[in-house]
Every structure is written in C-alpha cells, then in structure tokens.
Design a protein around this motif. Sequence first.
Motif, PDB file in Angstrom:
ATOM      1  N   PRO A   1       0.794  -1.228  -0.027  1.00 33.76           N
ATOM      2  CA  PRO A   1      -0.065  -0.014  -0.159  1.00 33.76           C
ATOM      3  C   PRO A   1       1.055   1.226   0.037  1.00 33.76           C
ATOM      4  N   GLU A   2       0.408   2.290  -0.615  1.00 39.89           N
ATOM      5  CA  GLU A   2       1.233   3.628  -0.685  1.00 39.89           C
ATOM      6  C   GLU A   2       0.327   4.561   0.000  1.00 39.89           C
ATOM      7  N   LYS A   3       1.076   5.504   1.071  1.00 35.47           N
ATOM      8  CA  LYS A   3       0.205   6.422   1.636  1.00 35.47           C
ATOM      9  C   LYS A   3       0.092   7.617   0.662  1.00 35.47           C
ATOM     10  N   VAL A   4      -1.146   8.217   0.707  1.00 35.03           N
ATOM     11  CA  VAL A   4      -1.393   9.335  -0.348  1.00 35.03           C
ATOM     12  C   VAL A   4      -2.146  10.484   0.295  1.00 35.03           C
ATOM     13  N   GLU A   5      -2.344  11.697  -0.190  1.00 41.22           N
ATOM     14  CA  GLU A   5      -3.140  12.761   0.090  1.00 41.22           C
ATOM     15  C   GLU A   5      -4.490  12.729  -0.518  1.00 41.22           C
ATOM     16  N   VAL A   6      -4.585  12.233  -1.708  1.00 40.40           N
ATOM     17  CA  VAL A   6      -5.559  12.391  -2.564  1.00 40.40           C
ATOM     18  C   VAL A   6      -5.886  10.950  -3.286  1.00 40.40           C
ATOM     19  N   ALA A   7      -7.068  10.620  -3.126  1.00 39.27           N
ATOM     20  CA  ALA A   7      -7.688   9.565  -3.777  1.00 39.27           C
ATOM     21  C   ALA A   7      -8.017   9.827  -5.465  1.00 39.27           C
ATOM     22  N   ASN A   8      -7.598   9.409  -6.347  1.00 34.83           N
ATOM     23  CA  ASN A   8      -7.915  10.122  -7.408  1.00 34.83           C
ATOM     24  C   ASN A   8      -7.610   9.172  -8.756  1.00 34.83           C
ATOM     25  N   ARG A   9      -7.670   7.708  -8.394  1.00 40.45           N
ATOM     26  CA  ARG A   9      -7.405   6.638  -9.449  1.00 40.45           C
ATOM     27  C   ARG A   9      -8.824   6.095  -9.488  1.00 40.45           C
ATOM     28  N   SER A  10      -9.493   6.384 -10.620  1.00 36.47           N
ATOM     29  CA  SER A  10     -11.120   5.948 -10.772  1.00 36.47           C
ATOM     30  C   SER A  10     -10.905   4.417 -10.834  1.00 36.47           C
ATOM     31  N   MET A  11     -11.874   3.719  -9.866  1.00 33.04           N
ATOM     32  CA  MET A  11     -12.107   2.379  -9.607  1.00 33.04           C
ATOM     33  C   MET A  11     -10.959   1.775  -8.869  1.00 33.04           C
ATOM     34  N   ALA A  12     -10.016   2.569  -8.365  1.00 36.58           N
ATOM     35  CA  ALA A  12      -9.044   1.816  -7.805  1.00 36.58           C
ATOM     36  C   ALA A  12      -9.458   1.744  -6.362  1.00 36.58           C
ATOM     37  N   SER A  13      -8.733   0.748  -5.426  1.00 35.75           N
ATOM     38  CA  SER A  13      -9.046   0.386  -4.039  1.00 35.75           C
ATOM     39  C   SER A  13      -8.299   1.437  -3.135  1.00 35.75           C
ATOM     40  N   TYR A  14      -8.777   1.873  -2.105  1.00 34.43           N
ATOM     41  CA  TYR A  14      -8.142   2.782  -1.063  1.00 34.43           C
ATOM     42  C   TYR A  14      -8.663   2.478   0.139  1.00 34.43           C
ATOM     43  N   ARG A  15      -7.807   2.411   1.180  1.00 32.81           N
ATOM     44  CA  ARG A  15      -8.148   2.376   2.390  1.00 32.81           C
ATOM     45  C   ARG A  15      -8.024   3.376   3.295  1.00 32.81           C
ATOM     46  N   PHE A  16      -8.755   3.873   4.220  1.00 34.31           N
ATOM     47  CA  PHE A  16      -8.667   4.946   5.267  1.00 34.31           C
ATOM     48  C   PHE A  16      -9.619   4.503   6.428  1.00 34.31           C
ATOM     49  N   CYS A  17      -9.217   5.449   7.641  1.00 31.85           N
ATOM     50  CA  CYS A  17      -9.759   5.254   8.825  1.00 31.85           C
ATOM     51  C   CYS A  17     -11.069   6.171   8.989  1.00 31.85           C
ATOM     52  N   SER A  18     -12.053   5.486   9.883  1.00 32.24           N
ATOM     53  CA  SER A  18     -13.159   6.517  10.026  1.00 32.24           C
ATOM     54  C   SER A  18     -13.400   6.041  11.417  1.00 32.24           C
ATOM     55  N   GLU A  19     -14.085   7.208  11.965  1.00 30.39           N
ATOM     56  CA  GLU A  19     -14.611   7.069  13.460  1.00 30.39           C
ATOM     57  C   GLU A  19     -15.911   6.210  13.755  1.00 30.39           C
ATOM     58  N   THR A  20     -16.460   5.946  12.273  1.00 29.29           N
ATOM     59  CA  THR A  20     -17.915   5.320  12.573  1.00 29.29           C
ATOM     60  C   THR A  20     -17.728   4.244  11.580  1.00 29.29           C
ATOM     61  N   ALA A  21     -18.630   3.181  11.971  1.00 29.76           N
ATOM     62  CA  ALA A  21     -18.486   1.946  10.905  1.00 29.76           C
ATOM     63  C   ALA A  21     -19.526   2.119   9.593  1.00 29.76           C
ATOM     64  N   LEU A  22     -18.633   1.636   8.838  1.00 33.64           N
ATOM     65  CA  LEU A  22     -19.377   1.758   7.518  1.00 33.64           C
ATOM     66  C   LEU A  22     -19.819   0.279   7.075  1.00 33.64           C
ATOM     67  N   HIS A  23     -20.556   0.146   6.046  1.00 35.87           N
ATOM     68  CA  HIS A  23     -21.173  -1.151   5.598  1.00 35.87           C
ATOM     69  C   HIS A  23     -20.803  -1.130   3.933  1.00 35.87           C
TER      70      HIS A  23
END
Length: 420
Positions: free
Chosen positions: A386-408
């Motif tokens: 994985p590569e740390k980034v400031e911007v997600a800008n690759r269409s249909m690529a996968s990203y990971r990030f942290c959230s204070e809230t559970a998503l589904h």
Amino acid sequence: MNNTTPQSVSALELLAPAGGQSQLEAALRFGADAVYLACDRFGMRQRAENFSLSDVPAAVQLAHGQGAAVHVTLNTLMDAHDIEALPSYLEALAEAKVDAFIVSDLGAFTLAQQYAPKVALHVSTQASVANAAAARRWHDMGASRVVCAREMSLDDIATMRANTPSSLEIEAFAHGAMCVAVSGRCLLSAAMTGRSGNKGHCSQSCRWSYALVEEQRPGQYFPVEEDTRGTYVFNAQDLCMINHLDDLAAAGVSSVKLEGRNKKAFYVATVVHAYRSVLDGASPESVYDDLRAISHRPYGTGFYYGQPNQTPERDGYVKECLHVATVDASEPLDDGRWAVRAHCHNRFCEGEALEVLSPKRPIGRIEVNDLWWLPDPDKDGHVPAPEKVEVANRSMASYRFCSETALHEGDFLRVRLPQE
C-alpha cells in the motif's frame, strides 16, 4: 364500480429502475419493493447496461430472495421482426420466473398470454392509458395493472380508479425525467439522429442546447426566451412527487414508479433511499436535500396538478453532491476506529468530510483519515505494498482509510460541491 378504500402511503409499492446489475443491487439494498429491467431487446432504454437473457434468472433469484418482484419491459414499438423474435424471449423470461411483463403493443400482449401465461401483464405508459374505459378493456383482456399515461392529473387518476375493478392495479410515475412527447412516443430523436426513441435508442434531442437562426441571417443566433405565455422549447423539469405521496395514494395509485434506467447505482440508491424513508414515515423535508444532491433538472410535479413547467433559463443538470467512493468493507481497529476499504469513483482527500448514504439510516458524516492507495496485483500476481497518499484520484482503484464510524459494504460516499 370500485368500492375499495384508497391506499395508505405505507402500502404503496416502491418500484425502482434497474438498468444493470449494480443498479439492481442498489435498488434492492435501499428498499425497493419491486424493480423493472430490460434485456438486450424490446426495452425503452437500450443505452442502459441492461441484462442478457442468461443473466435474468440470477437477477430474479436475487430479487426474490429479498422479497422484491421483477418486472421486465417489453414495451418498444414492435415491428414484424420483433414479433417473430418475441416467443423465445417470453418463454425464457417465464422460465426465469419473472413476475410481470410491461407491454404496450397488442401483438406482444397476445403473445405473452400464449407463451408465458403465468406471468402478470402490466400495460406500459407507452400505451397512453388515460381513461377508465381503456383501463377496463385492458383488464378484460387480462392485464393486472395499467401504468398511467404521463399526462394524467391526480383527478384523472382518481376518476379512473373509481370506475375500474379493484383487482386492476394502478401504477404512476413519481420521480425522474419527463419527456416532451405524449407518454414518451416521440419522433424527434429518429428525425434528428436516425435513432428511434420508440425502439429504445433515444438520443435525448430534447435536452440539447438550442438557439434560433433566421433563414436570411446565417450565422446569427437568437436565444430562445420565455414570455408571459410560457416557452416553446424543450428541457422539461424533472418530476418529483416526494411531497405528494399521500395525494397519489388518495387518488388510488397502487405503485409509485421511479424513472431512471439510464442512471448509475448512486442515483438509484439515493432516490430509493429518499422515497423509502418517506413511505416508512419520515417527513419529505428530511430527505429533500438528498434529492437535490443527485444530478437532476429543476423539479416539478408534472401534469398532476395542472400543466407542467419547463426550464428555459437553465441548460442541463444541477447537483449538490458528487459520488466519490463505494464501500467494499469496514473492519474494527484496536483503537476504536474502523478501517474502511472503498473503490474510488471521483477525487477525495485526506481530512475531507464525506457524507454516507446507507439503507434505513439518516445521512451520516465521516472524516477521511490515514488514506492509503491499495494497488492491484501485477501480471505475476504480486501485490504491491500500500502507498500512503493525500488524494484518492484513481478511478475504480481501491483505497483504505480510517473512520470514527463503522461503514457497511455497499454504502455510498459523497462530497458536497460548492454552489454558485
């Protein structure tokens, strides 16, 4: 003739468009009671992804597994070649256990009774059923439902309901694009582009930008403006009846239909979420911002309360939000936060506030923290780090990030756009 009491709002069927597999899944997940879709022929939206005949059994199984019905559109203008090809389609769709056919052509209606006798028949809005006598005749021939002509008022529908058998269901459009032609039977696209809207290939010529050119003044364009009597250009307002579902129910409507088989899954999810919320008891005011969030033309109420309006002052669509990502998974972390994996549709950034569209919940809000790009495996199957980034800008690529809230899985993430 009809002594039944009017439908309550909560009893209205919510019928959603499924232009492809992702739209089908979104409609079901966000609460549609039924979906309507098409195969590669005979549907009025041939530019949609649609389904192959071999896809339909799985689509029906998915819908039925979630308690939803599947209606298949067979409502294009039918020529002799279409009629010749219909029997095998009808038999295949019946074998797939679809619940209803939406038809407008009498030949198609007759063949459906012959080759798929157990499938319910719904009369398309393309048939322009606008009075009780026509509705009764269709019912006498075997139709279980009529889809109202788009030009009917609420009073017209109430009159038709009062003068038709209670066993005949009435379906009416509640949301989405309006057409400049009577119940969508338009020759404009065919005349201007050679693509027949009546065969499902509408080029939306009525949405193009127009200006007048006077014959003796070539190259000099004159804008078309509205006067006190109205305007004679196209660009009809989109229909939105979110504030008036009680009136539709009181008029005797059984099913409210959402237009949009050319729309993406995010659009379908947003509209179904809004209408489902109101049908389940939420106030229209609580969801109206969501309907403004998606791409749309200025909203109106069509013919239901009088003559519809057009928007000569605006060209094209407006929207307040942009769909930026769809959630694939969410897992708890030791620090109480959640690791979210999503695939990107549009640009979003580290630290940015996003809105969350999730079934049966009010719109949520999260902040993107610790954003990483997750590269796809290379041709040898090796998975890059994985590569740390400031911007997600690759269409249909996968990203990971942290959230204070559970998503589904299947939640849609959107960002507010700056407004003029």
